[in-house]
Design a protein around this motif. Sequence first.
Motif, PDB file in Angstrom:
ATOM      1  N   TYR A  57      82.895  19.532  28.068  1.00  0.00           N
ATOM      2  CA  TYR A  57      84.198  19.501  27.396  1.00  0.00           C
ATOM      3  C   TYR A  57      84.027  19.681  25.887  1.00  0.00           C
ATOM      4  O   TYR A  57      84.843  20.337  25.231  1.00  0.00           O
ATOM      5  N   SER A  58      82.964  19.111  25.331  1.00  0.00           N
ATOM      6  CA  SER A  58      82.675  19.281  23.911  1.00  0.00           C
ATOM      7  C   SER A  58      82.366  20.744  23.609  1.00  0.00           C
ATOM      8  O   SER A  58      82.834  21.302  22.616  1.00  0.00           O
ATOM      9  N   PHE A  59      81.575  21.376  24.482  1.00  0.00           N
ATOM     10  CA  PHE A  59      81.261  22.802  24.349  1.00  0.00           C
ATOM     11  C   PHE A  59      82.548  23.617  24.297  1.00  0.00           C
ATOM     12  O   PHE A  59      82.725  24.480  23.425  1.00  0.00           O
ATOM     13  N   ARG A  60      83.465  23.333  25.224  1.00  0.00           N
ATOM     14  CA  ARG A  60      84.715  24.093  25.293  1.00  0.00           C
ATOM     15  C   ARG A  60      85.607  23.822  24.083  1.00  0.00           C
ATOM     16  O   ARG A  60      86.274  24.738  23.569  1.00  0.00           O
ATOM     17  N   ALA A  61      85.612  22.566  23.608  1.00  0.00           N
ATOM     18  CA  ALA A  61      86.437  22.223  22.444  1.00  0.00           C
ATOM     19  C   ALA A  61      85.964  22.965  21.199  1.00  0.00           C
ATOM     20  O   ALA A  61      86.767  23.352  20.345  1.00  0.00           O
ATOM     21  N   ASN A  62      84.655  23.178  21.080  1.00  0.00           N
ATOM     22  CA  ASN A  62      84.113  23.894  19.931  1.00  0.00           C
ATOM     23  C   ASN A  62      84.522  25.364  19.914  1.00  0.00           C
ATOM     24  O   ASN A  62      84.543  26.000  18.852  1.00  0.00           O
ATOM     25  N   LEU A  63      84.846  25.910  21.081  1.00  0.00           N
ATOM     26  CA  LEU A  63      85.197  27.336  21.163  1.00  0.00           C
ATOM     27  C   LEU A  63      86.703  27.571  21.191  1.00  0.00           C
ATOM     28  O   LEU A  63      87.164  28.665  20.850  1.00  0.00           O
ATOM     29  N   HIS A  64      87.463  26.558  21.598  1.00  0.00           N
ATOM     30  CA  HIS A  64      88.898  26.756  21.766  1.00  0.00           C
ATOM     31  C   HIS A  64      89.632  26.672  20.426  1.00  0.00           C
ATOM     32  O   HIS A  64      89.206  25.985  19.506  1.00  0.00           O
ATOM     33  N   GLY A  65      90.733  27.390  20.335  1.00  0.00           N
ATOM     34  CA  GLY A  65      91.594  27.301  19.155  1.00  0.00           C
ATOM     35  C   GLY A  65      91.344  28.374  18.124  1.00  0.00           C
ATOM     36  O   GLY A  65      92.049  28.457  17.115  1.00  0.00           O
ATOM     37  N   TYR A  66      90.336  29.217  18.347  1.00  0.00           N
ATOM     38  CA  TYR A  66      90.037  30.300  17.408  1.00  0.00           C
ATOM     39  C   TYR A  66      90.488  31.634  17.998  1.00  0.00           C
ATOM     40  O   TYR A  66      90.572  31.793  19.215  1.00  0.00           O
ATOM     41  N   ASP A  67      90.751  32.581  17.123  1.00  0.00           N
ATOM     42  CA  ASP A  67      91.145  33.915  17.554  1.00  0.00           C
ATOM     43  C   ASP A  67      89.923  34.602  18.167  1.00  0.00           C
ATOM     44  O   ASP A  67      88.938  34.846  17.470  1.00  0.00           O
ATOM     45  N   PRO A  68      89.942  34.921  19.479  1.00  0.00           N
ATOM     46  CA  PRO A  68      88.763  35.538  20.102  1.00  0.00           C
ATOM     47  C   PRO A  68      88.419  36.900  19.513  1.00  0.00           C
ATOM     48  O   PRO A  68      87.259  37.307  19.537  1.00  0.00           O
ATOM     49  N   ASP A  69      89.419  37.593  18.978  1.00  0.00           N
ATOM     50  CA  ASP A  69      89.142  38.898  18.379  1.00  0.00           C
ATOM     51  C   ASP A  69      88.342  38.764  17.086  1.00  0.00           C
ATOM     52  O   ASP A  69      87.612  39.681  16.700  1.00  0.00           O
TER      53      ASP A  69
END
Length: 604
Positions: A184-196
């Motif tokens: 969940y920590s891994f996913r939180a670090n990646l979520h919320g940013y523009d993937p482009d």
Amino acid sequence: MLKQQQEIIAGYQEKIKEVTTEIDQTKKLIDQLSFMRIGLFLAEILLFIALVSSADDNLRTLIQIGLMVPVIAFAFIVRRQSKLDREIDYKKQLLWVYQNEWNILNGIANGYNHGTAFESELHPYTSDLDIFGNASLFALINRCSTKSGNDILAKSLAEKSTLDKILLRQEAVKEIIEKIDETYSFRANLHGYDPDRIEQIKTQLKYQLGAQLEFVKGKFLRLYVKLVPYLSIALILAGLFVSSIFWKVLILLCIIHTGWNVLLGAKINKVFYTFGGSSNLLNGYAGAILWTEIQNWKSPYTLGLLDSKIPVSKEIKALSKIIGNFDARLNLIVGGILNALLLWDLRCCVNLDNWYKSSSDDVVTALDHLGDFEELISLATTAYNQPDWVFPVIKDQFALSAIHIGHPLIKEQLRVNNDFHLETKPTVDIVTGSNMAGKSTFLRTLGINMILAYTGAPVCAKIMELSVFSINTYMRIKDSLNESTSTFKAELNRLKMILDHVVKDKDTLVLIDEMLRGTNSRDKYLGSKVFVEKLITEKTPALFATHDLQLADLIIDHPETVRNFHFDIQITEGEMKFDYLLKRGPCKTFNAAILLKEIGLTLD
């Protein structure tokens, strides 16, 4: 709902509560620091007033020293508050991750991408089996924030795999399930940013940055940029303690630096505009990569994703620091002073070039592999959330067997499970039955679980054993006004595609729902009969759902290669009841007359 799954939901609820409390506490601390900043600002004003109004030289000296205390304390608080802001941003993303898992288990749509961009009616099975789009398999299991993660998951769902790869991926998914609390920590670090945004950075690192930094490779420029801070400090000290002439020299030097920076502005901007403002994004991605680096992986498949000999997370942190310094140019006043005194933009470009020479290849590879980890975590999270699902046994020899297999997209309280077994050799199984009795759903149940199995994920069944098939389907055939294609022509195109695949890949399995709807009943029967016999000749296993009972009679001519199954209805006092259970033999009870009667039409 199983008791075990209820415990999982309760666990997510507890995590949501914990993180919400932590966010509230952090917000209170930030508010306290804001009040402290106001207090320090007021203290600085009071000290300045005291300095102006004091006539005692000793007291003035003491006040001058005291003026530095609020400034230093203010800088420390700003730094601390900035760290807390980043912390609260991370916790908000972690809260989103937990809330999203709770939502999915309670029937609310997944907040991740549903994969609509991957939809294609021309694919051999993805459209018919609801693999992509709203209310799809992809929408159920996806936990990928990056573009590469979404692409990799889509590829796993849409392309044929191999026995060895499936087994390796099963092992990798099982290992991640054991570490699920850490994902969940891994996913939180990646979520919320523009993937482009990260894709732009990867593209620049791969193909553009080296050429864009050519202008800082000159020896004189690099040496001067290295020495200029010492030169500026020396001139300032000389102006204070030697002669005011050095102030004029410093001003002249600042003018030269500013002009130099303006001349190189276009080249500096090319470098900056892709990276600018992405320091937090890079820090987040560095945190995610660090998680992959510190795990004690044992799965060969996962270990194969960690091919860098250096700790890439540190390299990305270093890049983030350079970009954070580079962002100072966004403040015109601060950026202007730094460029005038220190050639700040050029200094950042030189540092970026030094970083690029030693780290860029490993960083790009690690950023790409984040998508692989996201995809495995997607499958592992689904497995964790569905403890009653099982990992299928993948066999080298021809096999397809399932006990209590159900459709993963149907809610558990509405789902009806069935048993199904192929013979030890290919057969064409004719599935007859009434309207709405469950024929189409069963075909999709079988197909979608097979796709899940081939990704290395668990399936919605009690037991499942299967070999690796190429799945071809014929279910939702549509006409196309844009392509001037009638329904019948679209059906013929689909049949040709299937026949081509059957000839090229002898491990093909075909799922057909009501063939040749766009023509008359006689041609429909004859065409269906010829097609079934072609599959028999090619030794291709198939499930053939139809209302046409004549097709069930093919078992007379092909007793070894045709089997009959059906879904029936129970009619009590003119009312229909469905049990949605697969039974052997052809169907003998139909409901068209009852359905027509409900709209006012009566058959003799």
